[in-house]
Enzyme design. Structure first.
Site, short mmCIF file in Angstrom:
data_model
loop_
_atom_site.label_atom_id
_atom_site.label_comp_id
_atom_site.label_asym_id
_atom_site.label_seq_id
_atom_site.Cartn_x
_atom_site.Cartn_y
_atom_site.Cartn_z
N LYS A 1 35.22 -16.60 -31.76
CA LYS A 1 36.25 -15.84 -32.49
C LYS A 1 36.87 -14.78 -31.58
O LYS A 1 38.08 -14.57 -31.57
CB LYS A 1 35.64 -15.15 -33.72
CG LYS A 1 35.44 -16.05 -34.93
CD LYS A 1 34.84 -15.25 -36.09
CE LYS A 1 34.46 -16.14 -37.26
NZ LYS A 1 35.62 -16.67 -37.99
N ASP B 14 23.58 -11.94 -29.07
CA ASP B 14 22.33 -12.25 -29.79
C ASP B 14 22.46 -12.03 -31.31
O ASP B 14 21.46 -12.14 -32.02
CB ASP B 14 21.19 -11.37 -29.26
CG ASP B 14 20.89 -11.69 -27.81
OD1 ASP B 14 21.01 -12.88 -27.45
OD2 ASP B 14 20.58 -10.76 -27.05
N SER C 288 35.68 -11.30 -37.38
CA SER C 288 34.43 -10.69 -37.83
C SER C 288 33.92 -9.67 -36.82
O SER C 288 34.06 -9.86 -35.62
CB SER C 288 33.39 -11.80 -37.99
OG SER C 288 32.16 -11.27 -38.36
P1 NAP Z 1 35.89 -19.03 -45.92
O1 NAP Z 1 35.83 -18.90 -47.42
O2 NAP Z 1 34.69 -19.62 -45.23
O3 NAP Z 1 37.20 -19.82 -45.55
C1 NAP Z 1 37.38 -20.51 -44.33
C2 NAP Z 1 38.54 -21.45 -44.54
O4 NAP Z 1 38.80 -22.18 -43.34
C3 NAP Z 1 38.26 -22.50 -45.65
O5 NAP Z 1 39.33 -22.50 -46.55
C4 NAP Z 1 38.19 -23.81 -44.87
O6 NAP Z 1 38.67 -24.91 -45.62
C5 NAP Z 1 39.15 -23.51 -43.73
N1 NAP Z 1 38.97 -24.46 -42.64
C6 NAP Z 1 37.83 -24.72 -41.94
N2 NAP Z 1 38.05 -25.70 -41.05
C7 NAP Z 1 39.35 -26.08 -41.18
C8 NAP Z 1 40.16 -27.05 -40.56
N3 NAP Z 1 39.67 -27.84 -39.58
N4 NAP Z 1 41.46 -27.17 -40.94
C9 NAP Z 1 41.97 -26.38 -41.92
N5 NAP Z 1 41.23 -25.45 -42.57
C10 NAP Z 1 39.94 -25.29 -42.20
O7 NAP Z 1 36.21 -17.58 -45.30
P2 NAP Z 1 35.78 -16.14 -45.80
O8 NAP Z 1 34.31 -16.10 -46.11
O9 NAP Z 1 36.76 -15.66 -46.79
O10 NAP Z 1 35.94 -15.32 -44.42
C11 NAP Z 1 37.23 -15.03 -43.90
C12 NAP Z 1 37.09 -14.62 -42.45
O11 NAP Z 1 36.27 -13.44 -42.36
C13 NAP Z 1 36.39 -15.66 -41.58
O12 NAP Z 1 36.95 -15.64 -40.28
C14 NAP Z 1 34.96 -15.15 -41.52
O13 NAP Z 1 34.27 -15.60 -40.37
C15 NAP Z 1 35.20 -13.67 -41.46
N6 NAP Z 1 34.06 -12.85 -41.87
C16 NAP Z 1 33.14 -13.29 -42.77
C17 NAP Z 1 32.08 -12.44 -43.13
C18 NAP Z 1 31.11 -12.85 -44.18
O14 NAP Z 1 30.32 -11.97 -44.61
N7 NAP Z 1 31.11 -14.08 -44.65
C19 NAP Z 1 31.96 -11.20 -42.55
C20 NAP Z 1 32.93 -10.77 -41.66
C21 NAP Z 1 33.99 -11.59 -41.33
P3 NAP Z 1 37.85 -25.47 -46.91
O15 NAP Z 1 38.22 -24.50 -48.02
O16 NAP Z 1 38.39 -26.84 -47.10
O17 NAP Z 1 36.39 -25.41 -46.55
#
Ligand code: NAP
Length: 254
Positions: A153, A138, A131
Site C-alpha cells: 500500500k 513486522d 492504512s
Molecule cells: P473493504 O470492505 O475490504 O473493501 C475493499 C474493496 O476492494 C471491496 O469492495 C472489494 O470488492 C474491492 N476489490 C478487491 N479486489 C478487487 C479487484 N481486483 N477489482 C475490483 N475491486 C476489488 O475495505 P474497508 O474495510 O472499507 O477498508 C477501506 C480501506 O481502508 C482499505 O484500503 C483498507 O486496507 C484500509 N484500512 C482498513 C482498516 C481495517 O481496520 N480494516 C484499517 C485501516 C485502513 P468486493 O466487494 O467484491 O470484495
C-alpha cells in the site's frame, strides 16, 4: 459550484459504499459513478446498475471505460483476506488471500493501474484511502498470507505522489462500523498516532468519518497534495466540523 464527476472504486466495499452514498446525497455538487467487480453485490447494495461499472482493477481496459470524463478518482479497493480452512478450537483463525489476489496484485499493481489510467484520462485529483502501520514491516497485517499488505500500500502511495496528479492520501487507523460525525478527528504522519496515540486512545476511526473526510477532500483546496494518518478521539465534544482546518494541519510527501 460546478458539479464534479467522480469515480469511486471499491464501491461495494465497507468504506467505498459509504463514500458513494454520501456523494449521491450531495447530487448538486457531485456526479458519482461507482466501480466494482461484482454485479450481484452492486444490485444488493444499490438496487441498480445505473452509474456503476463492473470491472476488475487488474484489467486496465475496464478502468479506461469507467474513467472517461471524470475529474476525480477515489481509490477504495484493497486486497481482501479470507479465512484459511476451518478454525481449530483454541487457535486464532488463519487468514490468506485468494490466488491472484495478493496485495502486490491488488494494493500495488491494481492501484498503479488506476493511477495510470486516471492520468491518461485527464483526471485532476486522486483521493486514496490506505492504512496506518506501513512504516513497520513486522506489523501483524503484513504477516497475513505473507502478503506484506501495508508495504505494498505504501509503495502505491509513493507511486501516486510521483505521478504528478494532485493527491490526497488518507491512512486510516483501525476501522469501526460506528456512526460518524460524533468525534474529534486527529491527523498525523509516520505512524506516530499508531505508536503513541494521545491520551492512550485506541488508534481507530469509524468508516463513516473516513468517508466524510474523503468527500471533503474532493472539495477543499487545503487537502491537495497531502498525505496523512487519521484516527479519532472516542465519541464526545469537540466534534470535527472544520475539514479545511483539519487538512491545513497536514503535509505533502509520504
Ligand atoms: P473493504 O470492505 O475490504 O473493501 C475493499 C474493496 O476492494 C471491496 O469492495 C472489494 O470488492 C474491492 N476489490 C478487491 N479486489 C478487487 C479487484 N481486483 N477489482 C475490483 N475491486 C476489488 O475495505 P474497508 O474495510 O472499507 O477498508 C477501506 C480501506 O481502508 C482499505 O484500503 C483498507 O486496507 C484500509 N484500512 C482498513 C482498516 C481495517 O481496520 N480494516 C484499517 C485501516 C485502513 P468486493 O466487494 O467484491 O470484495
Amino acid at each position: 459550484m460546478s458539479c464534479l464527476k467522480v469515480l469511486v472504486t471499491g464501491a461495494t466495499g465497507r468504506t467505498g459504499s459509504l463514500v458513494v452514498k454520501k456523494l449521491q446525497e450531495r447530487s448538486s455538487e457531485f456526479e458519482v459513478w461507482g466501480f466494482a467487480r461484482s454485479q450481484s453485490k452492486l444490485q444488493e447494495y444499490y438496487g441498480t446498475l445505473d452509474r456503476f461499472f463492473v470491472g476488475d482493477i487488474r484489467d486496465r481496459s475496464s478502468l479506461e471505460t469507467a474513467m472517461q470524463g471524470c475529474q476525480a478518482l477515489v481509490i477504495l479497493t484493497s486486497a481482501v483476506p479470507l479465512l484459511k480452512g476451518i478454525p481449530q478450537p483454541g487457535q486464532p483463525p488463519q487468514m490468506e488471500f485468494a490466488p491472484g489476489e495478493l496485495p502486490e496484485a491488488i494494493d500495488y499493481e491494481g492501484q498503479v493501474h488506476q493511477i495510470d489510467v486516471a492520468k491518461a484520462a485527464g483526471v485532476e485529483h486522486i483521493v486514496l484511502v490506505g492504512s496506518m502501520g506501513g512504516t513497520n514491516p513486522d506489523h501483524f497485517l503484513n504477516k497475513i498470507g505473507n502478503g506484506n499488505i501495508l508495504i505494498w500500500k505504501r509503495k502505491a502511495e509513493q507511486y501516486l505522489i510521483d505521478s504528478g496528479i494532485s493527491y490526497t492520501i488518507i491512512r486510516a487507523g483501525g476501522l469501526l462500523d460506528q456512526p460518524g460525525g460524533k468525534r474529534q478527528l486527529l491527523v498525523g504522519k509516520d505512524d506516530v498516532l499508531l505508536n503513541h496515540p494521545p491520551d492512550g486512545i485506541p488508534p481507530s476511526i469509524p468508516r463513516s468519518d473516513v468517508a466524510e473526510v474523503v468527500v471533503n477532500a474532493l472539495r477543499e483546496p487545503t487537502a491537495r497534495n497531502k498525505a496523512f494518518d487519521l484516527i479519532s478521539y472516542p465519541e464526545g465534544d469537540p466534534v470535527t466540523i472544520d475539514f479545511a482546518g483539519l487538512f491545513a494541519q497536514t503535509t505533502g510527501g509520504l
